[in-house]
Design an enzyme around this catalytic site. Structure first.
Site, PDB file in Angstrom:
ATOM      1  N   ASP A  16       6.310   6.043  -1.114  1.00 33.35           N
ATOM      2  CA  ASP A  16       4.928   5.329  -1.539  1.00 33.35           C
ATOM      3  C   ASP A  16       4.729   4.028  -0.757  1.00 33.35           C
ATOM      4  O   ASP A  16       5.207   3.009  -0.892  1.00 33.35           O
ATOM      5  CB  ASP A  16       5.039   4.877  -3.110  1.00 33.35           C
ATOM      6  CG  ASP A  16       3.810   4.315  -3.851  1.00 33.35           C
ATOM      7  OD1 ASP A  16       2.703   4.554  -3.012  1.00 33.35           O
ATOM      8  OD2 ASP A  16       3.854   3.784  -4.945  1.00 33.35           O
ATOM      9  N   ASP A 110      -1.289   8.011   0.460  1.00 32.91           N
ATOM     10  CA  ASP A 110      -0.064   7.078   0.651  1.00 32.91           C
ATOM     11  C   ASP A 110       1.130   7.406  -0.136  1.00 32.91           C
ATOM     12  O   ASP A 110       1.909   6.391  -0.375  1.00 32.91           O
ATOM     13  CB  ASP A 110      -0.575   5.629   0.309  1.00 32.91           C
ATOM     14  CG  ASP A 110      -0.651   5.419  -1.253  1.00 32.91           C
ATOM     15  OD1 ASP A 110      -1.079   6.138  -1.866  1.00 32.91           O
ATOM     16  OD2 ASP A 110      -0.268   4.144  -1.420  1.00 32.91           O
ATOM     17  N   GLU A 111       1.014   8.495  -0.734  1.00 31.44           N
ATOM     18  CA  GLU A 111       2.204   8.752  -1.440  1.00 31.44           C
ATOM     19  C   GLU A 111       2.613  10.326  -1.110  1.00 31.44           C
ATOM     20  O   GLU A 111       1.897  11.131  -1.015  1.00 31.44           O
ATOM     21  CB  GLU A 111       2.062   8.962  -3.219  1.00 31.44           C
ATOM     22  CG  GLU A 111       2.003   7.575  -3.657  1.00 31.44           C
ATOM     23  CD  GLU A 111       1.708   7.861  -5.210  1.00 31.44           C
ATOM     24  OE1 GLU A 111       2.432   8.591  -5.877  1.00 31.44           O
ATOM     25  OE2 GLU A 111       0.565   7.207  -5.596  1.00 31.44           O
TER      26      GLU A 111
HETATM   27 MG   LIG Z   1       0.879   3.212  -2.845  1.00 30.95          MG
END
Ligand SMILES: [Mg+2]
Length: 365
Positions: A16, A110-111
């Site tokens: 993350d 983003d993960e």
């Molecule tokens: Mg994040």
């Protein structure tokens, strides 16, 4: 003879990025570094899409109305999002993941979950893989990532938060069940505010409370999510990391604490759903032509109404407008409404090359 009990413990990493959009903006504009920053619109109806850590110190967080954010942090700097840049960085990160495994399930730009039980480098220790990946992400993008390492998706996801920012944590099979017991259920991934509120009504505040409920009870009160809740209360989550699934739809739904009989009240509940699905479209570079509204009544009967336009919907307001019109077609309601959902389908991904890297998203669990 092989049975499932002899299969090896899985090694799952949840990676993350830290304050992703805000960190990209600070990376690209030195004047923004060290300052409270919100990515998103500052207009009256704007919403914070991401907040820098300096802004979070004032209580600013994503999905907060910009007006509220500005009140909490008068010096807050608003920067418009640059999704093309975020998508390019996201692609760089996915290329790093792909050096280790093809079992990559992105959750957003983003993960992602990675299954590294079998990995392309033949590395045994998942914490070392996570550390290498984070180091490479820093080298290539200049950005910090955090990671959680565990034996299933739920715990890996919970673990990535433990030493954030720029840290990682591992939850072992030995410690998983005890870890879950002490957690407040509202922090569980998959338990949204509405579900947390319903759990609260049944006296379920922590993982331990959740564990005390029978499977039958959880199924009765939480439907399909019941078995998932039963499992995670024990640190068990059998869901596989699902790579390369082409997304067909984006949906969000909410079950209400009390059934709704009034059209205006029901229409008001559509806004957060429209925001949720639209936000996902924006971050994923996806457009949709079909809007569907799902209505579940107090007796659990269900109706859906759809509209497909010739062109993709243009913005959140249009999603909301169409959904509201569709809802109005079933008024007066046959029964009070227990649940409303919005789904977008007939999707086109503006980045044709990575359609295969996207995963089906169910915002609702
Ligand atoms: Mg994040």
């Amino acid at each position: 003879m092989n049975d499932t009990s002899s299969s090896p413990v899985r090694k799952i990493i949840h990676v993350d990025m830290d304050a992703f959009y805000a960190s990209v903006e600070q990376r690209d504009n030195p004047e923004l570094r060290g300052k409270p920053l919100a990515v998103g619109g500052s207009a009256a109806r704007g919403v914070v899409a991401a907040a820098s850590y300096e802004a979070r110190a004032f209580g600013v967080h994503s999905a907060m109305p910009s007006v509220t954010a500005k009140r909490k942090c008068p010096d807050l700097i608003f920067v418009p999002p640059r999704f093309d840049v975020y998508r390019a960085v996201s692609q760089q990160i996915r290329e790093i993941f792909a050096e280790y495994t093809s079992m990559i399930e992105p959750l957003s730009l983003d993960e992602a979950y990675l299954d590294v039980t079998q990995n392309l480098k033949g590395m045994d220790i998942a914490t070392e893989i996570a550390l290498e990946i984070r180091t490479k992400i820093k080298q290539v993008t200049g950005l910090n990532a955090s990671a959680g390492i565990s034996y299933n998706k739920f715990l890996a996801k919970m673990a990535s938060d433990l030493n954030k920012p720029n840290g990682q944590a591992v939850i072992t099979p030995k410690h998983g069940p005890a870890f879950v017991e002490t957690l407040p259920v509202k922090k569980f991934h998959g338990v949204g505010p509405a579900t947390a509120e319903r759990m609260h009504k049944y006296g379920i505040e922590t993982g331990l409370d959740l564990k005390s409920k029978s499977l039958a009870f959880l199924q009765e009160h939480f439907g399909k999510a019941g078995p998932y809740f039963y499992g995670i209360a024990r640190g068990i989550d059998e869901r596989q990391v699902k790579p390369d699934r082409v997304r067909k739809s984006i949906g969000a739904e909410d079950t209400f604490a009390e059934d709704i009989d009034d059209l205006a009240l029901a229409t008001a509940e559509l806004r957060p759903l429209a925001q949720k699905v639209w936000r996902y479209c924006e971050t994923g570079g996806i457009s949709a032509k079909t809007v569907t509204v799902k209505i579940k009544y107090s007796d659990f009967t269900q109706a859906t109404r759809s509209r497909t336009s010739a062109y993709p919907v243009a913005d959140m307001d249009e999603v909301l407008q169409i959904a509201s019109a569709l809802l109005a077609t079933v008024h007066p309601f046959a029964r009070p409404i227990r649940l409303l959902g919005i789904t977008l389908s007939s999707l086109t991904n503006q980045e044709s090359d990575d359609a295969g890297a996207q995963s089906q998203l169910d915002l609702g669990i």
